[in-house]
Design an enzyme around this catalytic site. Sequence first.
Site, PDB file in Angstrom:
ATOM      1  CD  GLU A   1     -25.093  21.989 -30.208  1.00  0.00           C
ATOM      2  OE1 GLU A   1     -24.328  22.183 -31.151  1.00  0.00           O
ATOM      3  OE2 GLU A   1     -25.503  20.841 -29.876  1.00  0.00           O
TER       4      GLU A   1
ATOM      5  CB  SER B   1     -13.197  15.784  -9.415  1.00  0.00           C
ATOM      6  OG  SER B   1     -13.324  17.063  -9.983  1.00  0.00           O
TER       7      SER B   1
ATOM      8  CG  HIS C   1     -19.745   9.634 -17.612  1.00  0.00           C
ATOM      9  ND1 HIS C   1     -20.290   9.455 -16.373  1.00  0.00           N
ATOM     10  CD2 HIS C   1     -18.592  10.330 -17.424  1.00  0.00           C
ATOM     11  CE1 HIS C   1     -19.494  10.009 -15.466  1.00  0.00           C
ATOM     12  NE2 HIS C   1     -18.461  10.543 -16.080  1.00  0.00           N
ATOM     13  CB  SER C   2     -18.932  13.612 -19.275  1.00  0.00           C
ATOM     14  OG  SER C   2     -17.793  13.043 -19.906  1.00  0.00           O
TER      15      SER C   2
HETATM   16  C1  LIG Z   1     -12.132   8.384  -6.966  1.00  0.00           C
HETATM   17  C2  LIG Z   1     -12.564   8.471  -8.384  1.00  0.00           C
HETATM   18  N1  LIG Z   1     -12.419   7.393  -9.187  1.00  0.00           N
HETATM   19  C3  LIG Z   1     -12.793   7.454 -10.477  1.00  0.00           C
HETATM   20  C4  LIG Z   1     -13.334   8.599 -10.987  1.00  0.00           C
HETATM   21  C5  LIG Z   1     -13.706   8.669 -12.454  1.00  0.00           C
HETATM   22  N2  LIG Z   1     -15.155   8.682 -12.627  1.00  0.00           N
HETATM   23  C6  LIG Z   1     -15.831   9.844 -12.780  1.00  0.00           C
HETATM   24  S1  LIG Z   1     -17.457   9.606 -12.897  1.00  0.00           S
HETATM   25  C7  LIG Z   1     -17.311   7.934 -12.755  1.00  0.00           C
HETATM   26  C8  LIG Z   1     -18.528   7.071 -12.799  1.00  0.00           C
HETATM   27  C9  LIG Z   1     -19.445   7.302 -11.658  1.00  0.00           C
HETATM   28  O1  LIG Z   1     -20.608   6.582 -11.843  1.00  0.00           O
HETATM   29  P1  LIG Z   1     -21.860   6.726 -10.903  1.00  0.00           P
HETATM   30  O2  LIG Z   1     -21.406   6.905  -9.495  1.00  0.00           O
HETATM   31  O3  LIG Z   1     -22.777   5.618 -11.175  1.00  0.00           O
HETATM   32  O4  LIG Z   1     -22.513   8.140 -11.317  1.00  0.00           O
HETATM   33  P2  LIG Z   1     -23.224   8.533 -12.689  1.00  0.00           P
HETATM   34  O5  LIG Z   1     -22.152   9.103 -13.564  1.00  0.00           O
HETATM   35  O6  LIG Z   1     -23.858   7.343 -13.254  1.00  0.00           O
HETATM   36  O7  LIG Z   1     -24.201   9.603 -12.326  1.00  0.00           O
HETATM   37  C10 LIG Z   1     -15.978   7.575 -12.631  1.00  0.00           C
HETATM   38  C11 LIG Z   1     -15.479   6.205 -12.534  1.00  0.00           C
HETATM   39  C12 LIG Z   1     -13.462   9.703 -10.118  1.00  0.00           C
HETATM   40  N3  LIG Z   1     -13.961  10.872 -10.533  1.00  0.00           N
HETATM   41  N4  LIG Z   1     -13.087   9.613  -8.832  1.00  0.00           N
END
Ligand SMILES: Cc1ncc(C[n+]2csc(CCOP(=O)(O)OP(=O)(O)O)c2C)c(N)n1
Lengths: 468, 371
Positions: A145, A231, A360-361
């Site tokens: 929120e 990150s 996701h976010s």
């Molecule tokens: C090296 C890298 N590539 C791409 C991203 C962008 N990114 C952030 S979260 C995400 C998805 C990750 O999914 P998962 O590992 O299944 O975790 P969840 O969010 O489902 O908990 C991506 C592609 C990143 N942060 N770092």
Amino acid sequence: MASLGAVINHHSCWVPHFTDHHPQSPSNPIHHFLRNPDAISSSNNTTPFASNRFNYTEAGRRLDSIGDTTDDTGVLNFPGGKVKFTPEMEFVSPSSTERIRCYRVLDDNGQPITNHNFVQISEEVAVKMYSDMATLQVMDTIFYEAQRQGRISFYLTTIGEEAINIASAAALHFDDLIFPQYREPGVLLWRGFTLQEFANQCFGNEADYGKGRQMPIHYGSNKHNYITVSSTIATQLPHAVGAAYALKMDGRDACTVTYFGDGGTSEGDFHAALNFAAVMEAPVIFICRNNGWAISTPVSDQFRSDGIAVRGQAYGVHSIRVDGNDALAMFSAVEAARRIAINEQKPILIEALTYRAGHHSTSDDSTKYRPAEEIEWWRIEQDPVSRFRKWIEANGWWSDEAEYKHRTTIRKQLLDAIQVAEKSKKPPIAEMFADVYDVPPSNLFEQERSLRETIQRHPQDFPPDFPF
Amino acid sequence: MLGIVRQRIARQGINASGMRIQSLVCASRDYSSAAKEMTVRDALNSALDEEMSADPKVFLMGEEVGEYQGAYKISKGLLDKYGPERVRDTPITEAGFTGIGVGAAYYGLKPVIEFMTFNFSMQAIDHIINSAAKSNYMSAGQISVPIVFRGPNGAAAGVGAQHSQCYAAWYSSCPGLKVLAPYSSEDARGLLKAAIRDPDPVIFLENELLYGESFPVSAEVFDSSFCLPIGKAKIEREGKDVTITAFSKMVGYSLKAAEILAKEGISAEVINLRSIRPLDRAAINASVRKTNRLVTVEEGFPQHGVGAEICASVVEDSFEYLDAPVERIAGADVPMPYAANLERMAVPQIEDIVRAAKRACYRSVPMAATA
Ligand SMILES: Cc1ncc(C[n+]2csc(CCOP(=O)(O)OP(=O)(O)O)c2C)c(N)n1
Ligand SMILES: [Mg+2]
């Protein structure tokens, strides 16, 4: 705060059924000499470190073990171990006929499944587990929120994955070093990170342990043995193996634990980490939160294997698939994994099946790429928090009244924490230059001096409330 | 600010190469007779669309480019139009899809590889540097690598150190690569089309904060044949007192600074570099010979940055034309902090450019009082 997990190791007879196709079972008693100080001198140690933890006793042996090989004509004596010949030309199937089963002990209604096999936990631990899961839910609602109101720039919830967070944390010890992805703030919560500390990080204020240097939700705290969130996906995995190796060298009774998503397993770092952990016999627990989605990418586009657990086996790592929404199963599996990791000095892979029940976010709207009914089903029917609540209520450990009291208290505490965090000063200018190096070099001093002079000479060019 | 690193050029320096630039090519054609507006996002999207439609060998690959239409919606509508074989969602493996893109380029395809941000290209940099950039040379021209790596680069807002770095200087230090950095919609369209058509590997550095910005564009820019030359800068605003070089988002800041300076009687010439490698040394030197003063602006780190290279070029080729020390504005020499107040201090602001230009024109306080 000491981990409550430490006080509840009462179970005696349960042997976990880790996927292990090697004849040496997990009960292989390597750990007998781990605690034997004489082992150092008695073993003819040729490894570079004078610690018995470096007896790679099992290495090499496991691949040889294809039964008694008196008839050597049917066997190739390969450097990596003996391999039987066969006249059959048979390609190994890309999948087995049955998928790896998922360990669960509580059914959808929070009732223990008959012939269940789980670690008994005390009322005290169970209640703390439940209340932390509920706290996590309230925290997610309120911070989400706050982001929507523009008070913080970013947030990401753990909705649907509360059991993985809290139950795994509960089964670990405080000394176990955590290498998180980003959807595991519950581990910190369990370890006593306060709501104010969470708020300070999200607002990037002066009191934030990260000194306002990291995005919201990139929590980290040395004193909670929780490495700051990174990150870049999956980079924490090799780090966890390296740190586990350090623990091994020091002969510590602790392991490292790294969390990651299904998406994270596609990075090369995942594969390097598993392979190295196996070869180095590092005491590390890999906990994969297989929540079905990586932002908008479903697992079917991410990999074609039977999930993650099979990959552990391919790398020679004990692996288990667990119902991540069953807090008791999760607790039991992690508790057993920890014992193996430390006593046998080996890595363990846990694949926790769950569902990312939130977006996701705050930058995402997941209804754009997945059916609302799917989200609803997981959110309501499979909610790990209410499932665990049913179980503790059935035990007489929780009530509607306790529920109401807990949630209202936490809500109030959080709103207060956010107000305090928001009003606190932002980090001062000096923090911009500190910590780039251990000892700041002269050019950074010069930069800081020049910035201060500029602000003094041209105050109209800078925000008025800047903490000088 | 903080981002300012002052560059004083030793007066006794001798031009090492002895080269003088003969032809003072004006880099760009003027499309300012514009009527319509277009966002940078639409410019990139339409450029991709047109190049994919013109050449079946062009395909797009990266995380979330298909179903999700790109993390920043640059590939909107492309999956529907060209199908999943040409708009390829990938697992989260930057090293994987970068290497696979390079392999596809070796064998005749023209991949456009999207990084969610160039920060994540660090996972894959070996394929960009050791494979894409060097293969044509190592194979004596037998293996060309017509590939484009694109995505947002540099600082966005409130995303911290691991999402905010500018890689312009990194990639532009590597022979074999071409490095482009569009500012406006015209740039985005013309340069992306050029990059896709180019036979060499191109690094295409976008900026997240510009995607939603609208710019006026002429009818010519809308034409599907529109393309900009690689290696040519554009004079965005003519002036006679001081030259300001910039790329990407900093072009906008420099233009705003030029407006402020104009009110104070300083006429600034703003050069939009467009291409970082090859760098349009001719255009830069021609401008400096006219204005006799130079301010370089970039968001990246100061050391070995784009500004450092421009400064060296001007010292080598136009030293005796300089009437003031070159002013170099760059990001602070620290990883990007998150807290908004610190973040603001870590990247160049319009006021920083104004002050630097005034210093170069000796219109502010004496030199001794730095900044
Ligand atoms: C090296 C890298 N590539 C791409 C991203 C962008 N990114 C952030 S979260 C995400 C998805 C990750 O999914 P998962 O590992 O299944 O975790 P969840 O969010 O489902 O908990 C991506 C592609 C990143 N942060 N770092
Ligand atoms: Mg996931």
